[in-house]
Motif scaffolding. Structure first.
Motif, mmCIF file in Angstrom:
data_model
loop_
_atom_site.group_PDB
_atom_site.id
_atom_site.type_symbol
_atom_site.label_atom_id
_atom_site.label_comp_id
_atom_site.label_asym_id
_atom_site.label_seq_id
_atom_site.Cartn_x
_atom_site.Cartn_y
_atom_site.Cartn_z
ATOM 1 N N GLY A 151 0.789 -1.219 0.000
ATOM 2 C CA GLY A 151 0.000 0.000 0.000
ATOM 3 C C GLY A 151 0.821 1.269 0.000
ATOM 4 N N ASN A 152 2.087 1.192 -0.407
ATOM 5 C CA ASN A 152 2.889 2.412 -0.535
ATOM 6 C C ASN A 152 2.326 3.271 -1.663
ATOM 7 N N THR A 153 2.250 4.570 -1.422
ATOM 8 C CA THR A 153 1.637 5.455 -2.409
ATOM 9 C C THR A 153 2.632 6.492 -2.931
ATOM 10 N N TYR A 154 2.375 6.928 -4.148
ATOM 11 C CA TYR A 154 3.192 7.926 -4.817
ATOM 12 C C TYR A 154 2.240 8.875 -5.531
ATOM 13 N N HIS A 155 2.514 10.172 -5.453
ATOM 14 C CA HIS A 155 1.673 11.161 -6.112
ATOM 15 C C HIS A 155 2.536 12.173 -6.847
ATOM 16 N N ALA A 156 2.088 12.579 -8.014
ATOM 17 C CA ALA A 156 2.776 13.642 -8.742
ATOM 18 C C ALA A 156 2.677 14.942 -7.956
ATOM 19 N N GLU A 157 3.682 15.779 -8.113
ATOM 20 C CA GLU A 157 3.693 17.056 -7.394
ATOM 21 C C GLU A 157 2.459 17.887 -7.714
#
Length: 124
Positions: free
Chosen positions: A56-62
């Motif tokens: 469930g690690n998440t990444y989001h664009a700036e």
């Protein structure tokens, strides 16, 4: 083989919210990363957010941090993209995609399977 089906797009006024869903089927996803991308007319496909299926690690664009949130429901094999405080520049076709491993998750060429896309239109 993996099948992905997006839903939840539509027309919304600036400042509004939408929740996109990506329903996955066809294979177990324990080692997979599910990504969201978008593509506006005349522009390249760009990374929006991603989540690892197992941890469930998440990444989001700036450009969407603080406004968009990616999440998953393992029991339903579904990934969501909650979009708040929408802006006209968020208008695009949104796609979900699947890849193995989290190296280079922002690169669309690393993804193996794609959904058909769902249109999001934000009016000013």
């Amino acid at each position: 083989q993996v099948q992905l089906v997006e839903s939840g797009g539509g027309l919304v006024q600036a400042g509004g919210s939408l929740r996109l869903s990506c329903a996955a089927s066809g294979r177990t996803f324990s080692s997979y990363v599910i990504g969201w991308f978008r593509q506006a007319p005349g522009k390249e496909r760009e990374f929006v957010a991603a989540i690892t299926w197992s941890g469930g690690n998440t990444y989001h664009a700036e450009s969407v941090k603080g406004r968009f949130t990616v999440s998953r429901d393992n029991a339903k094999n579904t990934v969501y993209l909650q979009m708040n405080s929408l802006k006209p520049e968020d208008t695009a076709v949104y796609y979900c995609a699947v890849r193995r491993g989290s190296v280079g998750i922002m690169n669309p060429f690393g993804y193996d399977y794609w959904g058909q896309g769902t249109q999001v239109t934000v009016s000013s």
